[in-house]
Scaffold this motif. Structure first.
Motif, PDB file in Angstrom:
ATOM      1  N   VAL A   1       1.416  -0.914  -0.412  1.00 36.56           N
ATOM      2  CA  VAL A   1      -0.101   0.043   0.543  1.00 36.56           C
ATOM      3  C   VAL A   1       0.971   1.262   0.049  1.00 36.56           C
ATOM      4  O   VAL A   1       1.752   1.399   0.875  1.00 36.56           O
ATOM      5  N   SER A   2       0.734   2.453  -0.760  1.00 36.31           N
ATOM      6  CA  SER A   2       0.594   3.285  -0.915  1.00 36.31           C
ATOM      7  C   SER A   2       0.336   4.278  -0.674  1.00 36.31           C
ATOM      8  O   SER A   2      -0.533   4.354  -1.282  1.00 36.31           O
ATOM      9  N   GLY A   3       0.850   5.809  -0.047  1.00 32.06           N
ATOM     10  CA  GLY A   3      -0.269   7.240  -0.966  1.00 32.06           C
ATOM     11  C   GLY A   3      -1.494   7.917   0.462  1.00 32.06           C
ATOM     12  O   GLY A   3      -1.749   8.308   0.930  1.00 32.06           O
ATOM     13  N   TYR A   4      -0.560   6.801   2.259  1.00 27.80           N
ATOM     14  CA  TYR A   4      -1.309   7.717   3.265  1.00 27.80           C
ATOM     15  C   TYR A   4      -0.269   8.208   4.261  1.00 27.80           C
ATOM     16  O   TYR A   4      -0.832   8.129   5.457  1.00 27.80           O
ATOM     17  N   GLY A   5       0.789   8.571   3.098  1.00 22.85           N
ATOM     18  CA  GLY A   5       1.194   9.437   4.033  1.00 22.85           C
ATOM     19  C   GLY A   5       0.993  11.119   4.825  1.00 22.85           C
ATOM     20  O   GLY A   5       0.286  11.423   4.278  1.00 22.85           O
TER      21      GLY A   5
ATOM     22  N   ARG B   1       1.123  25.477  -1.495  1.00 22.39           N
ATOM     23  CA  ARG B   1      -0.128  24.595  -1.351  1.00 22.39           C
ATOM     24  C   ARG B   1      -0.309  23.486  -1.397  1.00 22.39           C
ATOM     25  O   ARG B   1       0.145  22.798  -1.993  1.00 22.39           O
ATOM     26  N   SER B   2      -1.597  22.504  -1.058  1.00 26.40           N
ATOM     27  CA  SER B   2      -1.668  21.178  -0.469  1.00 26.40           C
ATOM     28  C   SER B   2      -1.684  20.672  -2.425  1.00 26.40           C
ATOM     29  O   SER B   2      -2.920  21.880  -2.906  1.00 26.40           O
ATOM     30  N   GLN B   3      -2.060  19.343  -2.479  1.00 27.01           N
ATOM     31  CA  GLN B   3      -2.326  18.545  -3.759  1.00 27.01           C
ATOM     32  C   GLN B   3      -3.565  17.881  -3.832  1.00 27.01           C
ATOM     33  O   GLN B   3      -3.531  17.164  -2.188  1.00 27.01           O
ATOM     34  N   GLN B   4      -3.933  17.288  -4.417  1.00 28.16           N
ATOM     35  CA  GLN B   4      -4.760  15.909  -4.074  1.00 28.16           C
ATOM     36  C   GLN B   4      -3.557  14.878  -3.785  1.00 28.16           C
ATOM     37  O   GLN B   4      -2.518  14.671  -3.937  1.00 28.16           O
ATOM     38  N   ARG B   5      -4.179  13.898  -3.440  1.00 31.04           N
ATOM     39  CA  ARG B   5      -3.554  12.741  -3.230  1.00 31.04           C
ATOM     40  C   ARG B   5      -3.691  11.327  -4.036  1.00 31.04           C
ATOM     41  O   ARG B   5      -5.037  11.367  -4.415  1.00 31.04           O
ATOM     42  N   THR B   6      -3.387  10.229  -3.768  1.00 30.23           N
ATOM     43  CA  THR B   6      -3.849   9.349  -4.635  1.00 30.23           C
ATOM     44  C   THR B   6      -2.929   8.292  -3.416  1.00 30.23           C
ATOM     45  O   THR B   6      -2.027   7.618  -3.315  1.00 30.23           O
ATOM     46  N   LEU B   7      -3.912   7.323  -3.553  1.00 28.55           N
ATOM     47  CA  LEU B   7      -4.051   5.857  -2.949  1.00 28.55           C
ATOM     48  C   LEU B   7      -3.608   4.778  -3.831  1.00 28.55           C
ATOM     49  O   LEU B   7      -4.429   4.785  -4.727  1.00 28.55           O
ATOM     50  N   VAL B   8      -2.670   4.218  -3.251  1.00 25.84           N
ATOM     51  CA  VAL B   8      -2.475   2.798  -3.995  1.00 25.84           C
ATOM     52  C   VAL B   8      -3.136   1.718  -3.499  1.00 25.84           C
ATOM     53  O   VAL B   8      -2.231   1.151  -2.330  1.00 25.84           O
ATOM     54  N   TRP B   9      -3.597   1.085  -4.038  1.00 23.77           N
ATOM     55  CA  TRP B   9      -3.723  -0.127  -2.663  1.00 23.77           C
ATOM     56  C   TRP B   9      -4.014  -1.900  -3.985  1.00 23.77           C
ATOM     57  O   TRP B   9      -5.358  -1.517  -4.675  1.00 23.77           O
TER      58      TRP B   9
ATOM     59  N   GLY C   1      -6.294  16.366  -0.071  1.00 24.71           N
ATOM     60  CA  GLY C   1      -5.331  15.338  -0.022  1.00 24.71           C
ATOM     61  C   GLY C   1      -4.929  15.212   1.312  1.00 24.71           C
ATOM     62  O   GLY C   1      -4.133  14.300   1.894  1.00 24.71           O
ATOM     63  N   PHE C   2      -5.844  16.123   2.516  1.00 26.35           N
ATOM     64  CA  PHE C   2      -6.360  15.853   3.640  1.00 26.35           C
ATOM     65  C   PHE C   2      -6.968  14.496   4.305  1.00 26.35           C
ATOM     66  O   PHE C   2      -8.046  14.367   3.662  1.00 26.35           O
TER      67      PHE C   2
END
Length: 281
Positions: A27-31, A53-61, A137-138
């Motif tokens: 899993v990646s993307g939850y930091g 500026r905060s950005q979108q997040r990508t979760l790889v699951w 992203g939060f």
């Protein structure tokens, strides 16, 4: 425990009992929330950072789907695929992580890619690697924090909450945001009322909503995205006083808040709720 809540509200446990459907160890993307650094050239060399500026997040699951027979596997594969694909038509789902102590954090997410099937698999098992796009992203708490007060009522939110004159409800309180970043509250005003003025003294910002409400009528004020709506959900154009109104956020920690509801009566009620937000899951 990871859980997918599709746009209809159905929960899909991604580590289901029986091991027919479970998360793989990649899993990646939850930091920490990704950011974009806005820079300009420095005449002495290098750059100067002028904004973050905060950005979108990508979760790889990656997940494993299994069945005792091909048709059992195929049925489960199609059901779970449809639960993610719903985001194309019905808006985001929720990806929730529940910890062993019962606490949970979640994030709104859209299916982006990955439910394709792996070479050499697909008879009684397969290992799709989901990619989910999270516009904010939060992460947030799975339950909102509420505030509520009605005319003539005394008591505490976190501090004493005074009122009252014959036609106004006047509030002053401290609202604590336990999150790591700003939170964006949603307000609801139940009539009778003619005006809401809400001020965050910590930020020095105020907004005013002018709307005449009878008993039994209400409006909601969503601070992100900025919107005032009636009880049917229809936007009320022009209700937010312009210029001079800023639909403010709650800073992490204590926020000093004042608000006044004009034209109040015995049934007037004001409430606010927000989701604390965090950098990581």
């Amino acid at each position: 425990m990871p859980i997918w809540i599709d746009p209809t509200g159905r929960e899909w446990v991604l580590n289901a009992p029986g091991r027919e459907f479970f998360t793989m160890n990649a899993v990646s993307g939850y930091g920490i929330t990704p950011v974009n650094l806005i820079t300009r050239p420095d005449p002495r060399g290098g750059v100067t950072v002028i904004g973050v500026r905060s950005q979108q997040r990508t979760l790889v699951w990656p997940v494993r789907v299994r069945g005792r027979t091909h048709m059992e596997f195929q049925t489960r594969w199609r059901q779970v695929a449809a639960a993610f694909a719903l985001t194309r038509r019905q808006g985001p789902g929720l990806f929730r992580l529940r910890r062993p102590d019962g606490t949970a954090r979640e994030i709104l997410a859209y299916y982006q890619s990955g439910w394709d099937g792996e070479p050499g698999q697909g008879h009684t098992y397969d290992t799709p690697t989901l990619t989910l796009l999270c516009p904010d992203g939060f992460w947030r708490d799975s339950q909102p924090i509420p505030l509520e007060r009605s005319t003539g009522e005394s008591g505490d939110f976190l501090d004493p909450f005074p009122n009252i004159s014959s036609g106004d409800v006047i509030g002053a309180t401290q609202m604590f945001n336990p999150g790591e970043v700003e939170a964006w509250p949603t307000w609801r005003l139940d009539g009778p009322a003619t005006q809401l003025v809400a001020t965050n003294n910590t930020l020095g910002r105020t907004f005013t909503v002018n709307q005449t409400l009878s008993a039994g009528e209400w409006i909601t004020i969503t601070t992100r995205p900025g919107r005032v709506a009636d009880s049917s959900g229809a936007a009320i154009n022009g209700a937010l006083a312009r210029p001079g109104s800023t639909l403010w956020r709650l800073e992490p920690g204590v926020n000093d808040i004042d608000f006044t509801v004009a034209g109040a009566g015995p049934e007037t009620r004001i409430s606010m709720s927000f989701y604390p937000r965090y950098e990581t899951a």
